[in-house]
Design a protein around this motif. Structure first.
Motif, PDB file in Angstrom:
ATOM      1  N   ARG A  39      -6.744 -11.041  47.543  1.00 45.43           N
ATOM      2  CA  ARG A  39      -5.442 -11.016  48.224  1.00 45.43           C
ATOM      3  C   ARG A  39      -4.358 -10.411  47.333  1.00 45.43           C
ATOM      4  NH1 ARG A  39      -7.371 -16.132  49.591  1.00 45.43           N
ATOM      5  NH2 ARG A  39      -6.082 -17.113  47.981  1.00 45.43           N
ATOM      6  N   ASP A  40      -4.478 -10.646  46.019  1.00 43.57           N
ATOM      7  CA  ASP A  40      -3.465 -10.156  45.078  1.00 43.57           C
ATOM      8  C   ASP A  40      -4.162  -9.829  43.763  1.00 43.57           C
ATOM      9  OD1 ASP A  40      -1.349  -9.602  43.449  1.00 43.57           O
ATOM     10  OD2 ASP A  40      -0.429 -11.582  43.546  1.00 43.57           O
ATOM     11  N   SER A  41      -4.461  -8.557  43.568  1.00 46.60           N
ATOM     12  CA  SER A  41      -5.281  -8.145  42.418  1.00 46.60           C
ATOM     13  C   SER A  41      -4.561  -8.286  41.084  1.00 46.60           C
ATOM     14  CB  SER A  41      -5.740  -6.695  42.588  1.00 46.60           C
ATOM     15  OG  SER A  41      -4.614  -5.832  42.616  1.00 46.60           O
ATOM     16  N   VAL A  42      -3.234  -8.512  41.120  1.00 45.83           N
ATOM     17  CA  VAL A  42      -2.490  -8.670  39.868  1.00 45.83           C
ATOM     18  C   VAL A  42      -1.920 -10.085  39.745  1.00 45.83           C
ATOM     19  CG1 VAL A  42      -1.960  -6.232  39.575  1.00 45.83           C
ATOM     20  CG2 VAL A  42      -0.421  -7.660  40.933  1.00 45.83           C
ATOM     21  N   SER A  43      -2.574 -11.045  40.378  1.00 44.24           N
ATOM     22  CA  SER A  43      -2.149 -12.440  40.248  1.00 44.24           C
ATOM     23  C   SER A  43      -2.455 -12.927  38.838  1.00 44.24           C
ATOM     24  CB  SER A  43      -2.875 -13.323  41.271  1.00 44.24           C
ATOM     25  OG  SER A  43      -2.668 -14.696  40.983  1.00 44.24           O
ATOM     26  N   VAL A  44      -1.419 -13.143  38.042  1.00 44.42           N
ATOM     27  CA  VAL A  44      -1.615 -13.530  36.639  1.00 44.42           C
ATOM     28  C   VAL A  44      -2.364 -14.858  36.505  1.00 44.42           C
ATOM     29  CG1 VAL A  44      -0.410 -14.174  34.507  1.00 44.42           C
ATOM     30  CG2 VAL A  44       0.329 -12.173  35.814  1.00 44.42           C
ATOM     31  N   PRO A  45      -2.028 -15.904  37.285  1.00 45.53           N
ATOM     32  CA  PRO A  45      -2.787 -17.166  37.145  1.00 45.53           C
ATOM     33  C   PRO A  45      -4.272 -16.980  37.392  1.00 45.53           C
ATOM     34  CG  PRO A  45      -0.771 -17.545  38.393  1.00 45.53           C
ATOM     35  CD  PRO A  45      -0.900 -16.059  38.242  1.00 45.53           C
ATOM     36  N   TYR A  46      -4.632 -16.198  38.423  1.00 46.76           N
ATOM     37  CA  TYR A  46      -6.054 -15.998  38.722  1.00 46.76           C
ATOM     38  C   TYR A  46      -6.734 -15.118  37.663  1.00 46.76           C
ATOM     39  CZ  TYR A  46      -5.920 -18.252  43.323  1.00 46.76           C
ATOM     40  OH  TYR A  46      -5.829 -19.168  44.347  1.00 46.76           O
ATOM     41  N   LEU A  47      -6.039 -14.106  37.162  1.00 52.23           N
ATOM     42  CA  LEU A  47      -6.627 -13.261  36.115  1.00 52.23           C
ATOM     43  C   LEU A  47      -6.901 -14.073  34.849  1.00 52.23           C
ATOM     44  CD1 LEU A  47      -4.479 -10.016  36.538  1.00 52.23           C
ATOM     45  CD2 LEU A  47      -6.935 -10.242  37.001  1.00 52.23           C
ATOM     46  N   LYS A  48      -5.967 -14.938  34.481  1.00 52.94           N
ATOM     47  CA  LYS A  48      -6.164 -15.792  33.298  1.00 52.94           C
ATOM     48  C   LYS A  48      -7.349 -16.726  33.505  1.00 52.94           C
ATOM     49  CE  LYS A  48      -2.390 -17.629  31.553  1.00 52.94           C
ATOM     50  NZ  LYS A  48      -1.046 -18.259  31.525  1.00 52.94           N
ATOM     51  N   LEU A  49      -7.481 -17.268  34.713  1.00 52.03           N
ATOM     52  CA  LEU A  49      -8.605 -18.167  34.993  1.00 52.03           C
ATOM     53  C   LEU A  49      -9.927 -17.412  35.025  1.00 52.03           C
ATOM     54  CD1 LEU A  49      -7.021 -20.508  37.672  1.00 52.03           C
ATOM     55  CD2 LEU A  49      -7.789 -21.162  35.388  1.00 52.03           C
ATOM     56  N   GLN A  50      -9.896 -16.162  35.465  1.00 55.76           N
ATOM     57  CA  GLN A  50     -11.125 -15.365  35.460  1.00 55.76           C
ATOM     58  C   GLN A  50     -11.606 -15.127  34.025  1.00 55.76           C
ATOM     59  OE1 GLN A  50     -11.064 -11.294  37.188  1.00 55.76           O
ATOM     60  NE2 GLN A  50     -12.739 -12.023  38.479  1.00 55.76           N
ATOM     61  N   VAL A  51     -10.666 -14.877  33.128  1.00 56.14           N
ATOM     62  CA  VAL A  51     -11.010 -14.756  31.710  1.00 56.14           C
ATOM     63  C   VAL A  51     -11.616 -16.066  31.206  1.00 56.14           C
ATOM     64  CG1 VAL A  51     -10.065 -14.538  29.375  1.00 56.14           C
ATOM     65  CG2 VAL A  51      -9.310 -12.978  31.176  1.00 56.14           C
ATOM     66  N   LYS A  52     -10.953 -17.172  31.493  1.00 54.97           N
ATOM     67  CA  LYS A  52     -11.402 -18.479  31.009  1.00 54.97           C
ATOM     68  C   LYS A  52     -12.783 -18.835  31.547  1.00 54.97           C
ATOM     69  CE  LYS A  52     -10.111 -23.393  31.001  1.00 54.97           C
ATOM     70  NZ  LYS A  52      -9.102 -24.399  31.418  1.00 54.97           N
ATOM     71  N   SER A  53     -12.988 -18.654  32.855  1.00 53.72           N
ATOM     72  CA  SER A  53     -14.268 -19.003  33.461  1.00 53.72           C
ATOM     73  C   SER A  53     -15.400 -18.160  32.884  1.00 53.72           C
ATOM     74  CB  SER A  53     -14.197 -18.812  34.982  1.00 53.72           C
ATOM     75  OG  SER A  53     -15.429 -19.146  35.586  1.00 53.72           O
ATOM     76  N   SER A  54     -15.177 -16.856  32.778  1.00 43.18           N
ATOM     77  CA  SER A  54     -16.224 -15.962  32.262  1.00 43.18           C
ATOM     78  C   SER A  54     -16.533 -16.268  30.800  1.00 43.18           C
ATOM     79  CB  SER A  54     -15.784 -14.504  32.417  1.00 43.18           C
ATOM     80  OG  SER A  54     -15.561 -14.193  33.778  1.00 43.18           O
ATOM     81  N   TYR A  55     -15.498 -16.513  30.017  1.00 41.63           N
ATOM     82  CA  TYR A  55     -15.718 -16.797  28.593  1.00 41.63           C
ATOM     83  C   TYR A  55     -16.485 -18.102  28.414  1.00 41.63           C
ATOM     84  CZ  TYR A  55     -14.915 -17.800  23.701  1.00 41.63           C
ATOM     85  OH  TYR A  55     -15.108 -18.104  22.368  1.00 41.63           O
ATOM     86  N   GLU A  56     -16.081 -19.144  29.121  1.00 39.04           N
ATOM     87  CA  GLU A  56     -16.736 -20.441  28.942  1.00 39.04           C
ATOM     88  C   GLU A  56     -18.154 -20.443  29.503  1.00 39.04           C
ATOM     89  OE1 GLU A  56     -14.428 -23.862  29.909  1.00 39.04           O
ATOM     90  OE2 GLU A  56     -12.664 -23.148  28.803  1.00 39.04           O
ATOM     91  N   ALA A  57     -18.433 -19.543  30.452  1.00 40.55           N
ATOM     92  CA  ALA A  57     -19.794 -19.403  30.969  1.00 40.55           C
ATOM     93  C   ALA A  57     -20.618 -18.428  30.131  1.00 40.55           C
ATOM     94  CB  ALA A  57     -19.749 -18.930  32.414  1.00 40.55           C
ATOM     95  N   ALA A  58     -20.028 -17.959  29.019  1.00 42.55           N
ATOM     96  CA  ALA A  58     -20.677 -17.013  28.106  1.00 42.55           C
ATOM     97  C   ALA A  58     -20.994 -15.687  28.788  1.00 42.55           C
ATOM     98  CB  ALA A  58     -21.946 -17.613  27.491  1.00 42.55           C
ATOM     99  N   ALA A  59     -20.261 -15.350  29.848  1.00 42.57           N
ATOM    100  CA  ALA A  59     -20.402 -14.050  30.510  1.00 42.57           C
ATOM    101  C   ALA A  59     -19.333 -13.117  29.930  1.00 42.57           C
ATOM    102  CB  ALA A  59     -20.245 -14.207  32.022  1.00 42.57           C
ATOM    103  N   TYR A  60     -19.529 -12.737  28.671  1.00 40.59           N
ATOM    104  CA  TYR A  60     -18.472 -12.068  27.914  1.00 40.59           C
ATOM    105  C   TYR A  60     -18.078 -10.709  28.502  1.00 40.59           C
ATOM    106  CZ  TYR A  60     -19.852 -15.715  24.690  1.00 40.59           C
ATOM    107  OH  TYR A  60     -20.163 -16.936  24.141  1.00 40.59           O
ATOM    108  N   GLN A  61     -19.036  -9.989  29.088  1.00 38.63           N
ATOM    109  CA  GLN A  61     -18.715  -8.687  29.665  1.00 38.63           C
ATOM    110  C   GLN A  61     -17.716  -8.825  30.808  1.00 38.63           C
ATOM    111  OE1 GLN A  61     -19.860  -5.672  28.392  1.00 38.63           O
ATOM    112  NE2 GLN A  61     -18.265  -4.911  29.763  1.00 38.63           N
ATOM    113  N   LYS A  62     -17.792  -9.962  31.536  1.00 36.52           N
ATOM    114  CA  LYS A  62     -16.895 -10.172  32.675  1.00 36.52           C
ATOM    115  C   LYS A  62     -15.479 -10.545  32.240  1.00 36.52           C
ATOM    116  CE  LYS A  62     -20.438 -11.595  35.995  1.00 36.52           C
ATOM    117  NZ  LYS A  62     -20.897 -12.700  36.883  1.00 36.52           N
TER     118      LYS A  62
END
Length: 382
Positions: free
Chosen positions: A187-210
């Motif tokens: 819905r909003d590709s530049v949503s800062v809260p969601y982008l930050k959470l995408q970084v957090k989720s991928s990092y904690e799941a060890a999906a570093y490329q994502k």
């Protein structure tokens, strides 16, 4: 304390429209006082009106707000409490007290928030705030119930989606968290809260490329937090993309967001690229910023770099300083190794090796091998 005003000012002014106006109160005059930030004058005027009508909610609400803006929370609380004495479900007063106690007494704040939810059962924001209050006390199961309800009532509000997704990440439910985040970004590709959470989720799941795509997007937006970009830095480092790691570190330095860990990973990246002089400069910066035992890592890394540069006396000095400051027996082993292998000082090597054998408590496989090698060597000599 002025942070409370942003939360309740709208409700106070709404209250002025729905509450029977005091016959002795000129609302326009009060609004002029507030607009011009003349809170002392407003209080003086409102106190006169209160004497003539002490239970008028509009007058009490304006007094509470005026005292609050005048940084007199004791009197502000007094008048908001008077509002609750007249009407225990009053929205402005309950929201004021829930905000007032939210940081230090979240359990007390919940008593007021539950009244707001009871009076407004379809208002998603109140459920989310209740979830926040439970989360402050680490009551994640209860927080989840309220975040889930807020999201159910208003799924397109990014604050609701972000709150639920963040808790799901903490609970390691990455699949559902990612689903909420991806829908939000669709819905909003530049949503800062969601982008930050995408970084957090991928990092904690060890999906570093994502981590990379949302991390780079946040950099282009000039947004994000130190914790978010630290995860981007670490992802690049873990994937051996050292130039990119340094680039993100430089971005944080330019933004004034870099701490010692950022300089450390930039230094480690330069070392991996065999640019040891640059690495050492950054490690020295780390030492200047370091507190507690983290400085030990920087001394050891400096020693490693000096070894690679074949500056063995400087390497020895870093290991020796690390042991002097932090008493890690492994530093004694490194001191002995430098004296033995490079400086060819057998007496000094024996001194450090002997001390190492006395204090060592080897844990890793490599350290156990080194310990057994030194032990056998000296037992054989004896």
């Amino acid at each position: 304390m002025r942070k409370l005003s942003c939360v309740i000012i709208t409700l106070i002014f709404q209250m002025g429209r729905v509450t029977a106006q005091s016959p002795v109160l000129d609302k326009n005059k009060v609004m002029d006082f507030f607009q011009n930030m003349q809170y002392e004058e407003a209080i003086s005027y409102l106190l006169t009106a209160e004497k003539m009508d002490s239970v008028n909610l509009q007058t009490l609400g304006y007094l509470g707000y005026a005292y609050q803006q005048n940084d007199d929370l004791n009197n502000a609380s007094k008048y908001y409490q008077k509002m609750l004495d007249v009407d225990s479900g009053n929205g402005s007063a309950n929201l004021y007290f829930s905000s007032l106690y939210s940081d230090d007494e979240p359990a007390k704040a919940r008593q007021y928030m539950i009244r707001l939810i009871t009076s407004n059962p379809k208002k998603a924001g109140f459920y989310r705030k209740m979830g926040d209050l439970f989360r402050r006390e680490n009551k994640k199961d209860s927080a989840f119930v309220y975040y889930e309800q807020a999201f159910r009532l208003s799924p397109y509000d990014s604050k609701n989606g972000a709150a639920l997704a963040d808790l799901l990440i903490d609970q390691k439910d990455y699949q559902r968290a990612d689903s909420i985040i991806e829908d939000g970004l669709a819905r909003d590709s530049v949503s800062v809260p969601y982008l930050k959470l995408q970084v957090k989720s991928s990092y904690e799941a060890a999906a570093y490329q994502k981590v990379i795509v949302p991390g780079e997007r946040l950099m282009r937006l000039g947004e994000g937090s130190l914790s978010t970009f630290t995860q981007v830095v670490l992802s690049y480092y873990i994937m051996n993309q050292y130039r990119d790691c340094i680039r993100v570190c430089d971005y944080l330095v330019a933004k004034g967001m870099a701490g010692e860990n950022i300089f450390y990973y930039a230094a480690k990246s330069y070392a991996k690229l065999r640019e040891f002089e640059k690495s050492n400069e950054l490690l020295k910066t780390c030492l200047g910023l370091a507190i507690s035992t983290t400085a030990e890592y920087y001394f050891h890394a400096l020693g490693d770099n000096y070894e690679e540069l074949k500056q063995y006396k400087k390497a020895f000095a870093q290991y020796d300083t690390a042991y002097y400051l932090f008493k890690d027996p492994l530093m004694l082993y490194d001191c002995g190794r430098i004296q033995d292998q490079y400086l060819k000082n057998e007496d000094a090597a024996k001194k450090y090796y002997s001390k190492y054998l006395l204090f060592a408590k080897p844990q890793s496989t490599d350290e156990k091998k080194a310990y057994n090698y030194i032990r056998k060597k000296y037992l054989k000599e004896k």
